[in-house]
Design a protein around this motif. Structure first.
Motif, short mmCIF file in Angstrom:
data_model
loop_
_atom_site.label_atom_id
_atom_site.label_comp_id
_atom_site.label_asym_id
_atom_site.label_seq_id
_atom_site.Cartn_x
_atom_site.Cartn_y
_atom_site.Cartn_z
N GLU A 192 0.83 -1.21 0.00
CA GLU A 192 0.00 0.00 0.00
C GLU A 192 0.86 1.26 0.00
OE1 GLU A 192 -3.19 2.36 2.86
OE2 GLU A 192 -2.88 0.20 3.14
N ARG A 193 1.93 1.25 0.81
CA ARG A 193 2.81 2.42 0.87
C ARG A 193 3.51 2.65 -0.46
NH1 ARG A 193 5.30 6.07 3.91
NH2 ARG A 193 7.53 6.45 3.63
N LEU A 194 3.97 1.57 -1.09
CA LEU A 194 4.65 1.69 -2.37
C LEU A 194 3.72 2.26 -3.44
CD1 LEU A 194 7.23 1.17 -4.00
CD2 LEU A 194 6.38 -1.13 -4.48
N ILE A 195 2.50 1.70 -3.49
CA ILE A 195 1.52 2.19 -4.47
C ILE A 195 1.25 3.67 -4.25
CG2 ILE A 195 -0.90 2.03 -5.20
CD1 ILE A 195 -0.74 -0.98 -4.57
N ARG A 196 1.04 4.05 -3.00
CA ARG A 196 0.70 5.45 -2.71
C ARG A 196 1.85 6.38 -3.04
NH1 ARG A 196 -2.46 7.30 2.65
NH2 ARG A 196 -3.81 5.71 1.77
N GLN A 197 3.06 6.01 -2.63
CA GLN A 197 4.20 6.89 -2.86
C GLN A 197 4.50 7.06 -4.35
OE1 GLN A 197 6.08 8.86 -0.73
NE2 GLN A 197 4.31 8.39 0.56
N LEU A 198 4.36 5.99 -5.12
CA LEU A 198 4.55 6.11 -6.57
C LEU A 198 3.53 7.09 -7.17
CD1 LEU A 198 5.22 2.37 -7.46
CD2 LEU A 198 6.84 4.26 -7.80
N GLY A 199 2.29 6.98 -6.71
CA GLY A 199 1.25 7.88 -7.19
C GLY A 199 1.50 9.32 -6.78
N VAL A 200 1.93 9.52 -5.54
CA VAL A 200 2.19 10.87 -5.05
C VAL A 200 3.32 11.52 -5.83
CG1 VAL A 200 3.07 12.19 -3.08
CG2 VAL A 200 1.26 10.51 -2.73
N TRP A 201 4.37 10.76 -6.10
CA TRP A 201 5.48 11.33 -6.86
C TRP A 201 5.07 11.60 -8.31
CZ3 TRP A 201 9.38 13.95 -5.33
CH2 TRP A 201 9.87 13.75 -4.04
N LEU A 217 7.34 12.99 -18.91
CA LEU A 217 7.52 11.56 -19.16
C LEU A 217 7.88 10.81 -17.88
CD1 LEU A 217 9.35 11.65 -22.60
CD2 LEU A 217 7.03 10.81 -22.12
N PHE A 218 8.66 11.44 -17.01
CA PHE A 218 8.93 10.81 -15.72
C PHE A 218 7.64 10.71 -14.90
CE2 PHE A 218 13.58 11.26 -16.07
CZ PHE A 218 13.97 10.08 -15.43
N ALA A 219 6.81 11.74 -14.94
CA ALA A 219 5.52 11.69 -14.24
C ALA A 219 4.70 10.51 -14.76
CB ALA A 219 4.76 13.00 -14.43
N PHE A 220 4.66 10.34 -16.08
CA PHE A 220 3.92 9.22 -16.66
C PHE A 220 4.51 7.89 -16.21
CE2 PHE A 220 3.28 6.14 -20.15
CZ PHE A 220 1.90 6.07 -20.12
N ALA A 221 5.83 7.81 -16.12
CA ALA A 221 6.47 6.57 -15.66
C ALA A 221 6.07 6.24 -14.22
CB ALA A 221 7.98 6.70 -15.78
N TYR A 222 6.04 7.25 -13.35
CA TYR A 222 5.64 7.02 -11.96
C TYR A 222 4.17 6.61 -11.89
CZ TYR A 222 9.90 8.73 -9.73
OH TYR A 222 11.19 8.86 -9.28
N THR A 231 1.72 -1.53 -10.17
CA THR A 231 1.91 -2.13 -8.84
C THR A 231 0.56 -2.50 -8.24
OG1 THR A 231 3.88 -0.77 -8.53
CG2 THR A 231 2.97 -1.81 -6.57
N TYR A 232 -0.43 -1.64 -8.42
CA TYR A 232 -1.79 -1.95 -7.95
C TYR A 232 -2.35 -3.17 -8.69
CZ TYR A 232 -6.89 -1.70 -8.04
OH TYR A 232 -8.23 -2.03 -8.01
N VAL A 233 -2.23 -3.18 -10.01
CA VAL A 233 -2.81 -4.26 -10.81
C VAL A 233 -2.09 -5.59 -10.59
CG1 VAL A 233 -3.16 -5.10 -13.18
CG2 VAL A 233 -3.72 -2.73 -12.59
N GLY A 234 -0.75 -5.56 -10.59
CA GLY A 234 0.01 -6.80 -10.53
C GLY A 234 0.36 -7.29 -9.15
N VAL A 235 0.81 -6.37 -8.29
CA VAL A 235 1.29 -6.77 -6.96
C VAL A 235 0.15 -6.82 -5.96
CG1 VAL A 235 2.91 -6.23 -5.10
CG2 VAL A 235 3.55 -5.77 -7.48
#
Length: 199
Positions: free
Chosen positions: A40-49, A81-86, A93-97
């Motif tokens: 959950e933390r990983l998903i959220r932090q990726l989205g926030v960044w 493009l970095f924003a799109f990558a994040y 991460t949400y879909v797969g992990v």
């Protein structure tokens, strides 16, 4: 130092600054320091960044014009493009992990949970912007059509803020701060456009 060398150094500094949060998150995951609910933390932090970089990209034009630094505009594509990558990694991460590619459960989430609905909508709108970010696509579409397509960013970023706000269960201050920044940036664009029309 000549301009070409200076520009190259600045470009790589921007590139590394955009990459740094991902490297930090990867190291935290490797060391097991993402807390009690690491997924959950990983998903959220990726989205926030991803959201932060979208806001930075939105801020480049006002900053470049206010401080009379037009060369800053050239970093907008890299940051976008970095924003799109994040955001893509956030979604994957949400879909797969988190959901193990259980698309039936994911579809139920999209229909049932408004923050996921809005997040998916923002991602779908972001895809054509990333896909048309090359010089070749600008030439194929034509500058005017390309600019109109990329006006979607003025919808995508607010959707991202609302997605984040609805996701948060307790402390709503961060998404509210981001929302205030976005309102200021959009307000500046409206004021600048009106001023241009009058002159």
């Amino acid at each position: 130092m000549d301009r070409k060398t200076r520009d190259r150094i600045v470009y790589w500094a921007v590139w590394l600054a955009c990459l740094a949060p991902f490297l930090w998150l990867a190291s935290q995951a490797f060391l097991g320091e993402l807390g009690a609910n690491p997924i959950e933390r990983l998903i959220r932090q990726l989205g926030v960044w991803g959201l932060r970089l979208l806001i930075v990209g939105l801020a480049i034009t006002p900053v470049a014009r206010i401080f009379k630094q037009p060369r800053l505009i050239r970093f907008r594509r890299t940051i976008g493009l970095f924003a799109f990558a994040y955001v893509s990694t956030h979604l994957l991460t949400y879909v797969g992990v988190d959901q193990y590619f259980d698309f039936a459960a994911i579809w139920r989430d999209i229909l049932k949970r408004p923050f996921i609905t809005l997040g998916m909508l923002a991602f779908v709108l972001l895809v054509p912007l990333a896909a048309t970010s090359t010089n070749g696509m600008i030439r194929r579409l034509g500058p005017q059509t390309w600019r109109r397509l990329h006006w979607l960013i003025y919808l995508i970023v607010p959707l991202g803020v609302v997605h984040y706000y609805l996701l948060v269960k307790a402390d709503h201050r961060p998404p509210l701060v981001y929302g205030a920044i976005v309102l200021v940036l959009l307000g500046w664009r409206v004021a600048y456009r009106l001023k241009s029309l009058r002159s």
